[in-house]
Write a protein that holds these residues in place. Structure first.
Motif, PDB file in Angstrom:
ATOM      1  N   GLY A  21       0.890  -1.196  -0.036  1.00 11.91           N
ATOM      2  CA  GLY A  21      -0.121   0.028  -0.097  1.00 11.91           C
ATOM      3  C   GLY A  21       0.936   1.148  -0.046  1.00 11.91           C
ATOM      4  N   PRO A  22       0.274   2.527   0.247  1.00 11.69           N
ATOM      5  CA  PRO A  22       1.081   3.570   0.483  1.00 11.69           C
ATOM      6  C   PRO A  22       2.188   3.756   1.102  1.00 11.69           C
ATOM      7  CG  PRO A  22      -1.215   4.226   0.520  1.00 11.69           C
ATOM      8  CD  PRO A  22      -1.341   2.626   0.608  1.00 11.69           C
ATOM      9  N   ASP A  23       1.947   2.929   2.281  1.00  9.28           N
ATOM     10  CA  ASP A  23       3.426   2.756   3.378  1.00  9.28           C
ATOM     11  C   ASP A  23       4.586   1.904   2.800  1.00  9.28           C
ATOM     12  OD1 ASP A  23       2.267   0.300   3.416  1.00  9.28           O
ATOM     13  OD2 ASP A  23       1.521   0.325   5.449  1.00  9.28           O
ATOM     14  N   ASN A  24       4.376   1.248   1.669  1.00 11.78           N
ATOM     15  CA  ASN A  24       5.145   0.336   1.109  1.00 11.78           C
ATOM     16  C   ASN A  24       5.880  -0.685   2.168  1.00 11.78           C
ATOM     17  OD1 ASN A  24       5.493   1.625  -1.392  1.00 11.78           O
ATOM     18  ND2 ASN A  24       6.797   3.406  -0.595  1.00 11.78           N
ATOM     19  N   ILE A  25       4.979  -1.001   3.009  1.00 12.94           N
ATOM     20  CA  ILE A  25       5.236  -2.381   3.858  1.00 12.94           C
ATOM     21  C   ILE A  25       4.830  -3.368   3.377  1.00 12.94           C
ATOM     22  CG2 ILE A  25       5.404  -3.028   6.247  1.00 12.94           C
ATOM     23  CD1 ILE A  25       5.078  -0.096   7.204  1.00 12.94           C
ATOM     24  N   SER A  26       5.594  -4.479   2.990  1.00 16.78           N
ATOM     25  CA  SER A  26       5.017  -5.613   2.519  1.00 16.78           C
ATOM     26  C   SER A  26       4.471  -6.522   3.605  1.00 16.78           C
ATOM     27  CB  SER A  26       5.890  -6.317   1.711  1.00 16.78           C
ATOM     28  OG  SER A  26       7.192  -6.721   2.000  1.00 16.78           O
ATOM     29  N   ALA A  27       3.953  -7.756   3.225  1.00 23.36           N
ATOM     30  CA  ALA A  27       3.443  -8.767   4.225  1.00 23.36           C
ATOM     31  C   ALA A  27       4.798  -9.305   4.530  1.00 23.36           C
ATOM     32  CB  ALA A  27       2.609  -9.747   3.643  1.00 23.36           C
ATOM     33  N   GLU A  28       5.747  -9.792   3.501  1.00 25.88           N
ATOM     34  CA  GLU A  28       7.084 -10.053   3.758  1.00 25.88           C
ATOM     35  C   GLU A  28       7.723  -9.441   4.819  1.00 25.88           C
ATOM     36  OE1 GLU A  28       5.578 -11.585  -0.304  1.00 25.88           O
ATOM     37  OE2 GLU A  28       5.629  -9.698   0.688  1.00 25.88           O
ATOM     38  N   GLU A  53      -9.410   5.865  17.478  1.00 27.22           N
ATOM     39  CA  GLU A  53      -9.146   7.090  16.196  1.00 27.22           C
ATOM     40  C   GLU A  53      -8.158   6.320  15.499  1.00 27.22           C
ATOM     41  OE1 GLU A  53      -7.815  11.399  15.300  1.00 27.22           O
ATOM     42  OE2 GLU A  53      -8.270  10.943  17.491  1.00 27.22           O
ATOM     43  N   VAL A  54      -8.341   5.945  14.056  1.00 24.42           N
ATOM     44  CA  VAL A  54      -7.830   5.530  13.141  1.00 24.42           C
ATOM     45  C   VAL A  54      -6.951   6.612  12.185  1.00 24.42           C
ATOM     46  CG1 VAL A  54      -7.541   4.049  11.195  1.00 24.42           C
ATOM     47  CG2 VAL A  54      -9.175   3.247  12.948  1.00 24.42           C
ATOM     48  N   PRO A  55      -5.661   6.521  12.311  1.00 23.25           N
ATOM     49  CA  PRO A  55      -5.014   7.677  11.437  1.00 23.25           C
ATOM     50  C   PRO A  55      -5.569   7.818   9.948  1.00 23.25           C
ATOM     51  CG  PRO A  55      -3.531   6.162  12.357  1.00 23.25           C
ATOM     52  CD  PRO A  55      -4.656   5.864  12.685  1.00 23.25           C
ATOM     53  N   ASN A  56      -5.620   9.186   9.240  1.00 27.01           N
ATOM     54  CA  ASN A  56      -6.345   9.354   8.314  1.00 27.01           C
ATOM     55  C   ASN A  56      -5.562   8.557   7.152  1.00 27.01           C
ATOM     56  OD1 ASN A  56      -8.174  11.114   9.184  1.00 27.01           O
ATOM     57  ND2 ASN A  56      -6.864  12.791   9.053  1.00 27.01           N
ATOM     58  N   THR A  57      -4.415   8.289   7.212  1.00 26.55           N
ATOM     59  CA  THR A  57      -3.701   7.747   6.246  1.00 26.55           C
ATOM     60  C   THR A  57      -3.686   6.240   6.066  1.00 26.55           C
ATOM     61  OG1 THR A  57      -1.677   7.509   7.553  1.00 26.55           O
ATOM     62  CG2 THR A  57      -1.757   9.564   6.036  1.00 26.55           C
ATOM     63  N   MET A  58      -4.439   5.786   7.204  1.00 24.30           N
ATOM     64  CA  MET A  58      -4.823   4.023   7.063  1.00 24.30           C
ATOM     65  C   MET A  58      -5.915   3.795   6.050  1.00 24.30           C
ATOM     66  SD  MET A  58      -3.768   2.570  10.748  1.00 24.30           S
ATOM     67  CE  MET A  58      -3.735   0.913  10.421  1.00 24.30           C
ATOM     68  N   GLY A  59      -6.674   4.687   5.684  1.00 23.87           N
ATOM     69  CA  GLY A  59      -7.443   4.553   4.681  1.00 23.87           C
ATOM     70  C   GLY A  59      -6.996   4.842   3.422  1.00 23.87           C
ATOM     71  N   ASP A  60      -5.792   5.155   3.219  1.00 22.67           N
ATOM     72  CA  ASP A  60      -5.317   5.444   1.715  1.00 22.67           C
ATOM     73  C   ASP A  60      -5.077   4.020   0.904  1.00 22.67           C
ATOM     74  OD1 ASP A  60      -5.546   7.958   2.468  1.00 22.67           O
ATOM     75  OD2 ASP A  60      -3.392   8.469   2.639  1.00 22.67           O
ATOM     76  N   ALA A  61      -5.390   4.127  -0.383  1.00 23.56           N
ATOM     77  CA  ALA A  61      -4.961   3.214  -1.096  1.00 23.56           C
ATOM     78  C   ALA A  61      -4.700   3.429  -2.639  1.00 23.56           C
ATOM     79  CB  ALA A  61      -6.123   2.149  -1.069  1.00 23.56           C
TER      80      ALA A  61
END
Length: 71
Positions: A21-28, A53-61
């Motif tokens: 996703g936008p955070d560039n953190i993969s499952a691996e 409260e969920v950070p706004n960026t967690m909904g980004d895709a």
């Protein structure tokens, strides 16, 4: 509140070889991060849970449409 065991099990079951996703953190990366990655994820999830409260960026895709092979 989700506990360490639940979060750890969920990280283990994440699908591999998927786009990040936008955070560039993969499952691996999460899975290879071992206990450090699990601890950071636990802290994040528990903070979200407690603050309600969920950070706004967690909904980004990022959605990319791929044309289907017309075979």
């Amino acid at each position: 509140m989700p506990g360490r065991a639940e979060i750890s099990e969920t990280v283990k079951r994440l699908a591999r070889n998927k786009a990040t996703g936008p955070d560039n953190i993969s499952a691996e990366a999460l899975q290879a991060g071992g206990e450090v990655a699990i601890e950071m994820t636990v802290r994040l999830i528990q903070q979200i849970w407690l603050n309600k409260e969920v950070p706004n960026t967690m909904g980004d895709a990022t959605i990319i449409l791929l044309p289907k092979d017309p075979r």
